[in-house]
Design an enzyme around this catalytic site. Structure first.
Site, PDB file in Angstrom:
ATOM      1  N   TRP A 147       0.782  -1.229   0.022  1.00 46.54           N
ATOM      2  CA  TRP A 147       0.062   0.047  -0.320  1.00 46.54           C
ATOM      3  C   TRP A 147       0.909   1.380   0.252  1.00 46.54           C
ATOM      4  O   TRP A 147       2.354   0.937   0.620  1.00 46.54           O
ATOM      5  CB  TRP A 147      -0.871  -0.094   1.396  1.00 46.54           C
ATOM      6  CG  TRP A 147      -2.476   1.206   1.138  1.00 46.54           C
ATOM      7  CD1 TRP A 147      -2.530   1.620  -0.556  1.00 46.54           C
ATOM      8  CD2 TRP A 147      -2.235   2.202   2.145  1.00 46.54           C
ATOM      9  NE1 TRP A 147      -3.878   2.239   0.880  1.00 46.54           N
ATOM     10  CE2 TRP A 147      -3.799   2.563   1.525  1.00 46.54           C
ATOM     11  CE3 TRP A 147      -2.760   1.903   3.561  1.00 46.54           C
ATOM     12  CZ2 TRP A 147      -4.655   3.661   2.521  1.00 46.54           C
ATOM     13  CZ3 TRP A 147      -2.690   2.765   3.946  1.00 46.54           C
ATOM     14  CH2 TRP A 147      -4.044   3.976   3.790  1.00 46.54           C
ATOM     15  N   HIS A 148      -0.037   1.991  -0.552  1.00 47.96           N
ATOM     16  CA  HIS A 148       1.772   3.473  -0.583  1.00 47.96           C
ATOM     17  C   HIS A 148       0.258   4.538   0.338  1.00 47.96           C
ATOM     18  O   HIS A 148      -0.914   5.273  -0.405  1.00 47.96           O
ATOM     19  CB  HIS A 148       1.456   3.792  -2.237  1.00 47.96           C
ATOM     20  CG  HIS A 148       2.209   2.735  -3.013  1.00 47.96           C
ATOM     21  ND1 HIS A 148       1.522   1.773  -3.521  1.00 47.96           N
ATOM     22  CD2 HIS A 148       3.600   2.341  -2.856  1.00 47.96           C
ATOM     23  CE1 HIS A 148       2.290   0.513  -3.490  1.00 47.96           C
ATOM     24  NE2 HIS A 148       3.481   1.309  -3.162  1.00 47.96           N
TER      25      HIS A 148
END
Ligand code: RIB
Length: 312
Positions: free
Chosen positions: A237-238
């Site tokens: 995830w970012h």
């Protein structure tokens, strides 16, 4: 306690903005002066309400200044497909009790720049509309800003909104062009740096298990976005704004950066909103962009955990 660094954040909360704000709320080295709100991820009414609600959940009472409800010149699409219609995962939270300030965000930026001349750390996590308006109201603003850090851009053209453009710049390219044409030094955390500093969804879910209201609320508002991201980008995830906030609050944890001239393109069917970087110094233009390339990933993840109430 030594003097804390005066901090002002311009933001369009937004799920990743919320994580960045929790990191800022958690810093003992910074005095958070307020939150300046812009339209971007979703409309201004939602972004303002989200900022007030996050402050309430975190027990923070900093002033919230609504700003521009649209880009300077041309209309733009929001990012509700990522963050939910209301920008906070459409969980239907009880609105905060507190009301926003009546002072416009652009005027708050100008006022705080005088109050903390030369010392102010200004961090932008959304479109640059409020800051551009402040510069147009008072072109001497850049002289009074200690540090400006912008989350935005795609420095080698790997966009997330069009082929070449990242959302914050693409939403208001005219505003971004004003800002990058006015400040002599801007620290830049771009989308491509964000993609280099992802963290496993599974690890993040473990951090959300902290017995803390911040973790619980963030679990709820981020669920829709995390599910969307997992489907689109896989196991990592970012959080763009969280990375930007880490670089802003703790520049000592920036490992690699380069300074170059950055041009914001406002024209072209495929180039509008692109951040064109003069990597080979061909332009002869002053290198105003300090492009952050890598940070200490372990510290980044530790700061996120602490912002959610975890103990490292
Ligand atoms: O491109 C990522 C940026 O756009 C982040 O600031 C996110 O909140 C959205 O505004």
């Amino acid at each position: 306690m030594t003097d804390r660094i005066p901090l002002l954040i311009d933001t369009d909360p937004g799920v990743d903005d919320a994580l960045a704000l929790l990191m800022a709320f958690n810093s003992r080295q910074h005095e958070l002066l307020g939150l300046c709100i812009t339209a971007g991820n979703v409309g201004l009414d939602y972004t303002t309400a989200n900022a007030l609600k996050l402050c309430e959940v975190a027990g923070v009472t900093v002033p919230v200044y609504p700003g521009c409800d649209r880009p300077l010149v041309f209309a733009a699409e929001d990012a509700s497909y990522v963050h939910g219609r209301d920008g906070f995962g459409d969980i239907g939270y009880e609105p905060a009790q507190r009301r926003p300030e009546s002072e416009h965000a652009a005027l708050a930026i100008l006022r705080e720049s005088h109050a903390h001349a030369g010392q102010l750390l200004l961090v932008t996590l959304g479109p640059l509309t409020n800051l551009a308006l402040a510069v147009r109201l008072d072109p001497t603003l850049p002289e009074r800003i200690g540090r400006l850090l912008v989350m935005g851009g795609a420095v080698t053209g790997k966009g997330n909104t069009s082929i070449a453009a990242e959302f914050n710049i693409a939403f208001d390219p005219e505003a971004a062009a004003i800002v990058f044409g006015s400040f002599p030094r801007i620290e830049v955390v771009d989308w491509e740096a964000v993609l280099r500093h992802g963290f496993l969804h599974k690890r993040f879910e473990a951090w959300l298990a902290a017995e803390d209201p911040r973790a619980g609320f963030y679990d709820r508002i981020s669920r829709k976005t995390r599910q969307w991201a997992e489907g689109k980008r896989g196991e990592y995830w970012h959080s763009a704004d969280a990375l930007a906030m880490m670089a802003a609050l703790y520049p000592e944890h920036v490992i690699e950066k380069e300074r170059h001239y950055l041009h914001v393109e406002t024209a072209g069917s495929q180039s509008r909103g692109a951040t064109v970087v003069d990597w080979l110094e061909r332009s002869g233009q002053p290198a105003q962009a300090e492009i952050i390339l890598t940070v200490n990933q372990a510290r980044f993840e530790a700061l996120i955990q602490e912002a959610l109430g975890g103990h490292i």
